[in-house]
Motif scaffolding. Structure first.
Motif, PDB file in Angstrom:
ATOM      1  N   CYS A 157     -19.245  46.757 -34.380  1.00  0.00           N
ATOM      2  CA  CYS A 157     -18.273  47.021 -35.433  1.00  0.00           C
ATOM      3  C   CYS A 157     -18.340  48.582 -35.825  1.00  0.00           C
ATOM      4  O   CYS A 157     -19.345  48.770 -36.291  1.00  0.00           O
ATOM      5  N   CYS A 186     -11.784  40.809 -34.893  1.00  0.00           N
ATOM      6  CA  CYS A 186     -11.328  41.613 -35.843  1.00  0.00           C
ATOM      7  C   CYS A 186     -10.246  42.344 -35.297  1.00  0.00           C
ATOM      8  O   CYS A 186     -10.063  43.063 -34.255  1.00  0.00           O
ATOM      9  N   CYS A 201     -17.461  43.473 -42.563  1.00  0.00           N
ATOM     10  CA  CYS A 201     -16.542  44.307 -42.276  1.00  0.00           C
ATOM     11  C   CYS A 201     -15.098  44.121 -42.930  1.00  0.00           C
ATOM     12  O   CYS A 201     -14.558  42.766 -42.816  1.00  0.00           O
ATOM     13  N   CYS A 227     -11.171  46.193 -34.842  1.00  0.00           N
ATOM     14  CA  CYS A 227     -12.212  46.817 -33.909  1.00  0.00           C
ATOM     15  C   CYS A 227     -12.224  45.999 -32.751  1.00  0.00           C
ATOM     16  O   CYS A 227     -13.016  46.244 -31.870  1.00  0.00           O
TER      17      CYS A 227
HETATM   18 ZN   LIG Z   1     -14.778  45.156 -37.499  1.00  0.00          ZN
END
Ligand SMILES: [Zn+2]
Length: 84
Positions: free
Chosen positions: A35, A6, A54, A9
């Motif tokens: 996350c 990601c 997410c 994050c």
């Molecule tokens: Zn994330």
């Protein structure tokens, strides 16, 4: 499956992309601890099962697929993935 991080994050997941609409994501660690988006929403009382994914992770997957880092899978079922 291929490892994708990601971009927001840094959480790593394994992704297998079958088509633009069909992407399978396998979390390697507990979503609520890995996350910040999940932990924030979990803190607000949402169950992680109710959170689809997410949004930054979703976007990271789309971007990396667009950049060619994520090849479309020709398989019809997920194969076990592995981190390098
Ligand atoms: Zn994330």
């Amino acid at each position: 499956m291929q490892p994708i991080s990601c971009r927001n994050c840094g959480n790593r997941v394994l992704v297998e992309k079958y088509s633009n609409e069909h992407t399978s994501v396998q979390w390697l660690s507990d979503a609520e601890s890995a996350c910040p988006e999940f932990s924030r929403r979990a803190a607000l009382g949402e169950s992680s099962r109710e959170i689809p994914t997410c949004p930054s992770l979703r976007q990271s997957i789309d971007e990396q697929a667009y950049e060619g880092a994520l090849a479309l899978s020709l398989r019809s079922y997920p194969t076990p993935g592995r981190l390098d």
